[in-house]
Design a protein around this motif. Structure first.
Motif, PDB file in Angstrom:
ATOM      1  N   LEU A  79       0.673  -1.763  -0.153  1.00  0.00           N
ATOM      2  CA  LEU A  79      -0.494  -0.183  -0.162  1.00  0.00           C
ATOM      3  C   LEU A  79       1.092   1.370  -0.107  1.00  0.00           C
ATOM      4  O   LEU A  79       2.356   1.107   0.649  1.00  0.00           O
ATOM      5  N   ASN A  80       0.148   2.323  -0.678  1.00  0.00           N
ATOM      6  CA  ASN A  80       0.902   3.480  -0.692  1.00  0.00           C
ATOM      7  C   ASN A  80       0.460   4.783   0.141  1.00  0.00           C
ATOM      8  O   ASN A  80       0.719   5.771   0.187  1.00  0.00           O
ATOM      9  N   THR A  81      -1.047   4.192   0.684  1.00  0.00           N
ATOM     10  CA  THR A  81      -1.373   5.256   1.945  1.00  0.00           C
ATOM     11  C   THR A  81      -2.222   5.109   2.970  1.00  0.00           C
ATOM     12  O   THR A  81      -2.503   4.041   2.606  1.00  0.00           O
ATOM     13  N   ILE A  82      -2.063   5.252   3.826  1.00  0.00           N
ATOM     14  CA  ILE A  82      -3.255   5.304   4.591  1.00  0.00           C
ATOM     15  C   ILE A  82      -4.623   5.690   4.662  1.00  0.00           C
ATOM     16  O   ILE A  82      -4.613   6.808   4.962  1.00  0.00           O
ATOM     17  N   GLU A  83      -5.952   5.296   5.528  1.00  0.00           N
ATOM     18  CA  GLU A  83      -6.660   5.386   5.341  1.00  0.00           C
ATOM     19  C   GLU A  83      -7.275   5.628   6.690  1.00  0.00           C
ATOM     20  O   GLU A  83      -6.947   4.388   7.255  1.00  0.00           O
ATOM     21  N   THR A  84      -8.072   6.808   7.555  1.00  0.00           N
ATOM     22  CA  THR A  84      -8.584   6.851   8.424  1.00  0.00           C
ATOM     23  C   THR A  84      -9.678   7.269   9.071  1.00  0.00           C
ATOM     24  O   THR A  84      -9.987   9.225   7.868  1.00  0.00           O
ATOM     25  N   TYR A  85     -10.516   7.266   9.858  1.00  0.00           N
ATOM     26  CA  TYR A  85     -12.259   7.984   9.882  1.00  0.00           C
ATOM     27  C   TYR A  85     -11.128   9.020  11.386  1.00  0.00           C
ATOM     28  O   TYR A  85     -10.463   8.558  11.842  1.00  0.00           O
ATOM     29  N   VAL A  86     -12.563   9.327  12.176  1.00  0.00           N
ATOM     30  CA  VAL A  86     -12.364  10.633  13.275  1.00  0.00           C
ATOM     31  C   VAL A  86     -13.751  10.507  14.372  1.00  0.00           C
ATOM     32  O   VAL A  86     -14.255  11.460  13.518  1.00  0.00           O
ATOM     33  N   PRO A  87     -13.495  10.481  15.259  1.00  0.00           N
ATOM     34  CA  PRO A  87     -14.000  10.098  16.208  1.00  0.00           C
ATOM     35  C   PRO A  87     -14.565  11.143  16.248  1.00  0.00           C
ATOM     36  O   PRO A  87     -14.200  11.333  17.652  1.00  0.00           O
ATOM     37  N   TRP A  88     -15.824  12.231  16.014  1.00  0.00           N
ATOM     38  CA  TRP A  88     -16.261  12.820  16.841  1.00  0.00           C
ATOM     39  C   TRP A  88     -15.812  13.133  18.416  1.00  0.00           C
ATOM     40  O   TRP A  88     -16.052  13.742  19.125  1.00  0.00           O
ATOM     41  N   ASN A  89     -17.132  11.811  18.221  1.00  0.00           N
ATOM     42  CA  ASN A  89     -17.324  11.997  19.855  1.00  0.00           C
ATOM     43  C   ASN A  89     -16.232  11.270  20.876  1.00  0.00           C
ATOM     44  O   ASN A  89     -16.089  11.333  22.339  1.00  0.00           O
ATOM     45  N   ALA A  90     -15.226  10.674  20.113  1.00  0.00           N
ATOM     46  CA  ALA A  90     -14.273  10.014  21.390  1.00  0.00           C
ATOM     47  C   ALA A  90     -13.074  10.699  21.680  1.00  0.00           C
ATOM     48  O   ALA A  90     -12.926  11.749  22.789  1.00  0.00           O
ATOM     49  N   HIS A  91     -13.209  12.489  20.369  1.00  0.00           N
ATOM     50  CA  HIS A  91     -12.293  13.813  20.641  1.00  0.00           C
ATOM     51  C   HIS A  91     -13.661  15.023  21.843  1.00  0.00           C
ATOM     52  O   HIS A  91     -12.832  15.396  22.288  1.00  0.00           O
ATOM     53  N   SER A  92     -14.123  14.548  21.839  1.00  0.00           N
ATOM     54  CA  SER A  92     -15.199  15.379  22.592  1.00  0.00           C
ATOM     55  C   SER A  92     -16.332  14.435  23.160  1.00  0.00           C
ATOM     56  O   SER A  92     -17.371  14.956  22.254  1.00  0.00           O
ATOM     57  N   PRO A  93     -16.137  14.128  23.716  1.00  0.00           N
ATOM     58  CA  PRO A  93     -17.189  13.415  25.303  1.00  0.00           C
ATOM     59  C   PRO A  93     -17.678  14.678  25.873  1.00  0.00           C
ATOM     60  O   PRO A  93     -19.175  14.580  25.671  1.00  0.00           O
ATOM     61  N   ARG A  94     -17.410  16.214  25.925  1.00  0.00           N
ATOM     62  CA  ARG A  94     -18.534  17.236  26.215  1.00  0.00           C
ATOM     63  C   ARG A  94     -17.807  17.924  25.063  1.00  0.00           C
ATOM     64  O   ARG A  94     -17.020  18.828  24.951  1.00  0.00           O
ATOM     65  N   ARG A  95     -19.178  19.133  25.578  1.00  0.00           N
ATOM     66  CA  ARG A  95     -19.120  19.896  24.267  1.00  0.00           C
ATOM     67  C   ARG A  95     -17.961  21.028  25.166  1.00  0.00           C
ATOM     68  O   ARG A  95     -17.968  20.875  25.932  1.00  0.00           O
ATOM     69  N   GLY A  96     -17.200  21.494  24.041  1.00  0.00           N
ATOM     70  CA  GLY A  96     -16.106  22.775  24.509  1.00  0.00           C
ATOM     71  C   GLY A  96     -14.772  22.173  25.055  1.00  0.00           C
ATOM     72  O   GLY A  96     -13.430  22.604  24.699  1.00  0.00           O
ATOM     73  N   VAL A  97     -14.713  20.765  24.174  1.00  0.00           N
ATOM     74  CA  VAL A  97     -13.449  19.834  24.683  1.00  0.00           C
ATOM     75  C   VAL A  97     -13.268  19.682  23.703  1.00  0.00           C
ATOM     76  O   VAL A  97     -14.172  18.764  22.438  1.00  0.00           O
ATOM     77  N   PHE A  98     -11.880  19.531  23.613  1.00  0.00           N
ATOM     78  CA  PHE A  98     -11.335  18.299  22.204  1.00  0.00           C
ATOM     79  C   PHE A  98     -10.290  17.511  22.641  1.00  0.00           C
ATOM     80  O   PHE A  98      -9.149  18.131  22.714  1.00  0.00           O
ATOM     81  N   ASP A  99     -10.359  16.390  23.278  1.00  0.00           N
ATOM     82  CA  ASP A  99      -8.854  15.548  23.326  1.00  0.00           C
ATOM     83  C   ASP A  99      -8.347  15.010  22.640  1.00  0.00           C
ATOM     84  O   ASP A  99      -8.445  14.662  21.787  1.00  0.00           O
ATOM     85  N   THR A 100      -7.145  15.454  22.618  1.00  0.00           N
ATOM     86  CA  THR A 100      -6.182  14.702  21.613  1.00  0.00           C
ATOM     87  C   THR A 100      -5.137  13.977  21.972  1.00  0.00           C
ATOM     88  O   THR A 100      -3.907  14.104  21.199  1.00  0.00           O
ATOM     89  N   THR A 101      -5.297  13.322  23.391  1.00  0.00           N
ATOM     90  CA  THR A 101      -4.239  12.427  24.035  1.00  0.00           C
ATOM     91  C   THR A 101      -3.904  11.058  23.834  1.00  0.00           C
ATOM     92  O   THR A 101      -5.099  10.831  23.112  1.00  0.00           O
ATOM     93  N   GLY A 102      -2.791  10.214  23.888  1.00  0.00           N
ATOM     94  CA  GLY A 102      -2.871   9.176  23.691  1.00  0.00           C
ATOM     95  C   GLY A 102      -3.570   8.409  22.258  1.00  0.00           C
ATOM     96  O   GLY A 102      -2.497   8.690  21.273  1.00  0.00           O
ATOM     97  N   MET A 103      -4.116   7.924  22.233  1.00  0.00           N
ATOM     98  CA  MET A 103      -5.115   6.734  21.229  1.00  0.00           C
ATOM     99  C   MET A 103      -6.065   7.911  20.437  1.00  0.00           C
ATOM    100  O   MET A 103      -5.974   7.526  19.411  1.00  0.00           O
TER     101      MET A 103
END
Length: 581
Positions: free
Chosen positions: A47-71
């Motif tokens: 393969l020459n490319t990797i694709e990923t989704y981005v899960p809104w609810n995992a990053h923002s379990p509460r409004r105003g939060v955007f977590d980018t730690t760990g996984m």
């Protein structure tokens, strides 16, 4: 800087034809210490490319939060892709499906009265705007024309299967461009006329999602898009499992033949999945097409690289196909580690929820029956006092998704959404009524996305409606810490936490066997492996090596039903269940 564009019939990288050979890896389903390994194995497959989704609810379990730690460190993941010499495709939703809890949409979004998700509605658009400002801030400097790996971004996800609000889709495109996204944009839909029409956007490349009849389905896609490259954005090479169903597998030879047919047309591809990973924690989704069916913890997907990162027959079959169409790197000799011998540990020190609920959380009083959403919980204890004559029937509109019923601490039975249970007989009308309610995963596809979780009332006992409730929301992340403040109790009925210690010489991937247990959750050194359930098909939980440590490790289990065997067994191999029932 490199330039990536959509040509008359091909993608163009620096003006030269470029066939995208991509594979899906979800960073949020893989321990971050294993990202580089999984990316490298995708590269070795050709393969020459990797694709990923981005899960809104995992990053923002509460409004105003955007977590980018760990996984959730999307930037680091994309940099790992670039370090491997590969390109990237980012699919940020806002809806992703992905057999992920709520299709990636945060549950708080649905608590706003009148909100209209996945359409041109002001409250929803405002929330999406906040989310994309965070995601695109990360992705923007990592685009290929700025020296990064990102070639493409996807707008929404299989929207033609949901709605036809073209104003909403156009608004998303304008938002991407206003936020500095300069690489090409795409949509994806199943190659059916109605879906491609409803989900497409003029000026945005349409792609398809399918796993068979590739030539036919590419022809359907071409009919809706006379020019531009053809691409299967989701080439389904396996499938996911539900609790109580079989483990899904597909023929490596047949999948490889289908991939060969697709690539022979000159089309680009994103293999879904090249490595599936795991629904760690309580992140699995569910389906409900008349019967509620939650997805299991493993997201192995019968992919070319299995849940533990091992190369399968499908990997070698796909690599052979890709080699007919593009150069593939040499496959190194991997160091074969001797299999870890099976070993066991004894679970003990029980702490029973109904014995000492105060140590599991804080009580709250309610006049009306709250939902789990109202409690901001996925697992909670509901309590009220009854004072009625004789045996009575407890009934409610719906349980989402499973409720254990106790009267004065005695087990009465279980109300299961999957079985459409809405009533249960109580042997007497007086006493302390406890209901322990579990959210088993939010629906990720279809009309029931976003529905409230918990006990859906009114709840009646006999002819009365209890109006004095106490609730205790249980923070499952805190369960491994119970022993710091709580004395052990006697094992008995109802949810009970246990722990065990075991020693290993050095961290290595393991599997925890769960077939002798009932239903519950497990943690290793505080890291939640996910859910287990005796009904299968899955009978092991994957333990990533980086979650372990040399020396002493701690296993914690929260059993919701009955733990008949207090032995925890560790094994080097997975048991994902029978392929036929």
């Amino acid at each position: 800087m490199p330039d990536f564009a959509i040509g008359e019939s091909e993608f163009l990288l620096d003006g030269k034809p470029f066939q995208i050979l991509s594979g899906a890896l979800h960073y949020f389903r893989i321990h971050p210490d294993q990202w580089a390994d999984r990316i490298e194995k995708a590269r070795l497959m050709g393969l020459n490319t990797i694709e990923t989704y981005v899960p809104w609810n995992a990053h923002s379990p509460r409004r105003g939060v955007f977590d980018t730690t760990g996984m959730l460190d999307l930037e680091l993941f994309l940099r790992r892709v670039a370090e491997a010499g590969l390109h990237a495709i980012v699919r940020p939703g806002p809806y992703i499906c992905a057999e992920w809890d709520n299709g990636g949409l945060p549950s708080w979004l649905f608590r706003q009265p009148g909100v209209g998700v996945r359409r041109y509605e002001p409250q929803y658009l405002a929330a999406v705007g906040e989310y994309f400002s965070e995601v695109l801030r990360i992705v923007r400097p990592l685009q290929v024309d700025q020296g990064g790996p990102v070639l493409l971004l996807q707008v929404e996800n299989e929207y033609g299967a949901f709605g036809n609000d073209s104003t909403y889709l156009k608004w998303l495109v304008e938002l991407f461009r206003a936020q500095g996204i300069t690489v090409p944009l795409v949509t994806v839909d199943q190659p059916e006329d109605a879906m491609l029409t409803a989900g497409g956007i003029d000026g945005v490349l349409r792609t398809g999602s399918f796993g068979s009849r590739s030539v036919e389905r590419l022809a359907t896609l071409r009919a809706h898009q006379p020019t531009g490259p053809l691409m299967c954005m989701e080439f389904w090479d396996g499938w996911f499992d539900h609790w109580g169903g079989p483990h899904h597998t597909t023929s490596a030879a047949e999948a490889a033949a289908e991939l060969d047919a697709l690539l022979s047309t000159g089309a680009s591809v994103n293999i879904y999945m090249v490595h599936g990973g795991t629904n760690f924690g309580l992140t699995n989704g569910a389906n409900d097409k008349g019967v509620y069916r939650p997805t299991v913890t493993s997201y192995d997907y019968d992919a070319p690289v299995d849940e533990a990162g091992r190369l399968t027959a499908k990997f070698h079959a796909f690599r052979e196909v890709i080699a007919r169409h593009a150069p593939v790197p040499p496959l190194p000799e991997f160091d074969v580690q001797p299999p870890v011998p099976e070993f066991s540990a004894t679970l003990g020190e029980p702490i029973r929820l109904l014995d000492r609920p105060d140590s599991w959380g804080a009580w709250r009083a309610h006049e009306d029956l709250p939902s789990l959403d109202d409690l901001d919980a996925q697992f909670a204890l509901y309590r009220t006092q009854l004072d009625l004559d004789g045996p009575v029937v407890l009934q409610l509109d719906e349980v989402r998704d499973r409720a254990h019923v106790f009267l004065d601490g005695d087990p009465i039975g279980v109300l299961s959404r999957e079985d459409h249970d809405r009533a249960i007989t109580l042997p007497r009308g007086r006493g302390r009524l406890d209901l322990i309610v579990e959210d088993q995963g939010r629906v990720n596809y279809g009309s029931r996305i976003g529905e409230a979780k918990g006990l859906i009332g009114p709840l009646q006992v006999g002819t009365s409606t209890p109006s004095a409730w106490q609730t205790l929301a249980i923070d499952l992340d805190a369960v491994p810490e119970l022993w710091r403040t709580t004395l052990q109790s006697t094992a008995g009925v109802g949810p009970t936490a246990y722990r065990a210690a075991f020693t290993i010489e050095e961290p290595t991937d393991l599997f925890l066997r769960t077939d002798a247990w009932g239903k519950g959750f497990a943690w290793i050194n505080g890291f939640c492996l996910g859910r287990y359930w005796r009904r299968g098909p899955q009978h092991t939980l994957y333990i990533p090596g980086p979650a372990l440590r040399a020396g002493t490790n701690e296993l914690v289990v929260l059993e919701l039903d009955t733990l008949a065997d207090t032995t925890a067994r560790f094994t080097p191999t997975a048991e994902l269940g029978p392929t036929e029932l």
